[in-house]
Design a protein around this motif. Sequence first.
Motif, short mmCIF file in Angstrom:
data_model
loop_
_atom_site.label_atom_id
_atom_site.label_comp_id
_atom_site.label_asym_id
_atom_site.label_seq_id
_atom_site.Cartn_x
_atom_site.Cartn_y
_atom_site.Cartn_z
N ASP A 122 0.24 35.11 -23.00
CA ASP A 122 0.77 36.01 -21.96
C ASP A 122 2.30 35.89 -21.91
O ASP A 122 3.01 36.89 -21.82
CB ASP A 122 0.20 35.65 -20.58
CG ASP A 122 -1.27 36.04 -20.45
OD1 ASP A 122 -1.89 36.27 -21.50
OD2 ASP A 122 -1.77 36.12 -19.33
N ASP A 129 -1.23 32.13 -19.67
CA ASP A 129 -1.26 31.23 -20.84
C ASP A 129 -0.10 31.55 -21.78
O ASP A 129 0.71 32.44 -21.53
CB ASP A 129 -2.63 31.29 -21.54
CG ASP A 129 -2.87 32.60 -22.24
OD1 ASP A 129 -1.92 33.40 -22.36
OD2 ASP A 129 -4.00 32.83 -22.66
N ASP A 130 -0.04 30.79 -22.89
CA ASP A 130 1.07 30.93 -23.84
C ASP A 130 1.21 32.34 -24.36
O ASP A 130 2.31 32.88 -24.48
CB ASP A 130 0.83 30.00 -25.04
CG ASP A 130 1.10 28.56 -24.65
OD1 ASP A 130 1.56 28.34 -23.51
OD2 ASP A 130 0.84 27.67 -25.48
N SER A 169 -5.91 39.73 -20.04
CA SER A 169 -5.06 38.73 -20.69
C SER A 169 -4.39 39.37 -21.90
O SER A 169 -4.86 40.39 -22.43
CB SER A 169 -5.91 37.55 -21.14
OG SER A 169 -6.67 37.93 -22.28
#
Lengths: 183, 126
Positions: free
Chosen positions: A5, A2-3, A67
């Motif tokens: 990360d 995701d963003d 995450s």
Amino acid sequence: MDDCDQLLRRCQEGDESALSELVRSYQDRIFRLAFRVLSDPALAEEATAQALFKVWNNARQWQGRSSAGTWIYRLAVRTVLDVQRGQRRWWRRWAARWSGDVRDRRPGPAEQQDQADRENQVQEALQQLPEADRALVHLHYFEHKSLVELEPIMNVSRDALKMRLARARQKLRAFLESPDGTA
Amino acid sequence: MEPPDDLDRRLTEMLGAAPAPDAPPNMEARVHQLIRRRRTLQRTSYGIAAAAVVGFASFAGWEYLHRPATGPGPIVVAPTQPVPVLPDTDLADLLPLIQPPPIAVVVPAQKKELAYLNQVSEGGRK
């Protein structure tokens, strides 16, 4: 991935603009957590800045096993608890007489006062809990983190988390339901 | 005894009615300031460490290398470990590749001392 990360990956490569984006995205969440645990806006600000600085400084330690969000929360919880421990030592040695008074005494219209009273009551109730449990209650009830998400953040098994939450709930209920708030 | 779900709901309501405040607006600047401070501190400690290494090296009969290697093999002393460099290596090409950046480059007066400084540098780190 995701963003968040991707932003943390860019931080690993030394991209400061990625850090700025992470700061904007996490500063309020970390500050609220710090405020709940520390009950002091100045200390909470200090802890938040420290936690976000550590995100930059330790970014290379993140290997993507959890995450980036979980990793950042874990770092934040640890930093806030460290600040609290340091403060407690200082507190005990130099200013024990000031402890416990964290009320917000803002003057204002009746509704504002009611809201301030509610906030103070909740904040005082949270003061009845150990620091780590305050963080746990905050993340569970305010950030709506499930036990599955909390396990890696708090670095505690799910069973232990369940037990601690149950204990915290009992204490909070006793305090919030007592007429004078001194249960 | 109240079922946990009910208690959860009531606690969520009570706690939700008392949100914690947002972070102050200067947080971003503050974090970047911490990073700058850390870099200054790092540069200072690198400088002190470099001075110590160079001082020790000259005491041991070595010289601080501030020119491309032409003689015996130099040693690049990086913050984490000493890196021996083979003779005839062009340091100008090599130095930018060493991460973290080296704090000093020393070169033995005689080649046989290379291993000695390596050991001393290792011992010094501990």
